[in-house]
Design a protein around this motif. Sequence first.
Motif, PDB file in Angstrom:
ATOM      1  N   LYS A 180      83.015 -19.915  75.994  1.00 35.28           N
ATOM      2  CA  LYS A 180      82.581 -18.515  75.910  1.00 35.28           C
ATOM      3  C   LYS A 180      81.211 -18.342  76.590  1.00 35.28           C
ATOM      4  O   LYS A 180      80.927 -17.301  77.172  1.00 35.28           O
ATOM      5  N   ALA A 181      80.368 -19.376  76.509  1.00 35.73           N
ATOM      6  CA  ALA A 181      79.038 -19.324  77.146  1.00 35.73           C
ATOM      7  C   ALA A 181      79.093 -19.742  78.614  1.00 35.73           C
ATOM      8  O   ALA A 181      78.055 -19.835  79.247  1.00 35.73           O
ATOM      9  N   GLU A 182      80.294 -19.997  79.126  1.00 36.03           N
ATOM     10  CA  GLU A 182      80.516 -20.336  80.534  1.00 36.03           C
ATOM     11  C   GLU A 182      79.770 -21.594  80.964  1.00 36.03           C
ATOM     12  O   GLU A 182      79.184 -21.660  82.039  1.00 36.03           O
ATOM     13  N   VAL A 204      83.567 -26.246  69.071  1.00 37.18           N
ATOM     14  CA  VAL A 204      82.417 -26.317  69.988  1.00 37.18           C
ATOM     15  C   VAL A 204      82.889 -26.084  71.422  1.00 37.18           C
ATOM     16  O   VAL A 204      82.197 -25.432  72.207  1.00 37.18           O
ATOM     17  N   HIS A 205      84.074 -26.566  71.761  1.00 36.86           N
ATOM     18  CA  HIS A 205      84.611 -26.341  73.103  1.00 36.86           C
ATOM     19  C   HIS A 205      84.798 -24.845  73.360  1.00 36.86           C
ATOM     20  O   HIS A 205      84.476 -24.338  74.443  1.00 36.86           O
ATOM     21  N   ASP A 206      85.307 -24.118  72.358  1.00 37.38           N
ATOM     22  CA  ASP A 206      85.476 -22.667  72.496  1.00 37.38           C
ATOM     23  C   ASP A 206      84.128 -21.959  72.653  1.00 37.38           C
ATOM     24  O   ASP A 206      84.001 -21.025  73.452  1.00 37.38           O
ATOM     25  N   ILE A 207      83.115 -22.405  71.902  1.00 36.11           N
ATOM     26  CA  ILE A 207      81.777 -21.807  72.018  1.00 36.11           C
ATOM     27  C   ILE A 207      81.203 -22.058  73.408  1.00 36.11           C
ATOM     28  O   ILE A 207      80.640 -21.164  74.029  1.00 36.11           O
ATOM     29  N   LEU A 208      81.363 -23.273  73.910  1.00 41.25           N
ATOM     30  CA  LEU A 208      80.846 -23.602  75.234  1.00 41.25           C
ATOM     31  C   LEU A 208      81.600 -22.855  76.321  1.00 41.25           C
ATOM     32  O   LEU A 208      81.013 -22.437  77.325  1.00 41.25           O
ATOM     33  N   THR A 212      74.328 -17.169  69.690  1.00 41.55           N
ATOM     34  CA  THR A 212      74.444 -18.567  70.097  1.00 41.55           C
ATOM     35  C   THR A 212      73.231 -18.921  70.940  1.00 41.55           C
ATOM     36  O   THR A 212      72.825 -18.156  71.805  1.00 41.55           O
ATOM     37  N   TYR A 213      72.652 -20.091  70.660  1.00 40.32           N
ATOM     38  CA  TYR A 213      71.610 -20.651  71.507  1.00 40.32           C
ATOM     39  C   TYR A 213      72.078 -22.037  71.917  1.00 40.32           C
ATOM     40  O   TYR A 213      72.464 -22.841  71.061  1.00 40.32           O
TER      41      TYR A 213
END
Length: 78
Positions: A73-75, A67-71, A46-47
Amino acid sequence: MVKLRLKRCGRKQRAVYRIVAIDVRSRREGRDLQKVGFYDPIKNQTYLNIPAILYLLEKGAQPTATVHDILKKAEVFK
């Protein structure tokens, strides 16, 4: 209304997704307002352009569930 959404790129059976800010009425492959990152589910890379994402969220952009889950996970939501 603007959403942060995944846009499919890559070739057949090898999907890579761009995280884009896009109008709600646009289709998945439609014209985006701004590219703010990418997500590769196969390599699990992820970038994220964090300042641009935070700016769009402050202006009222809503992320989709994925996208909420990706964000998360990236804190990003600290």
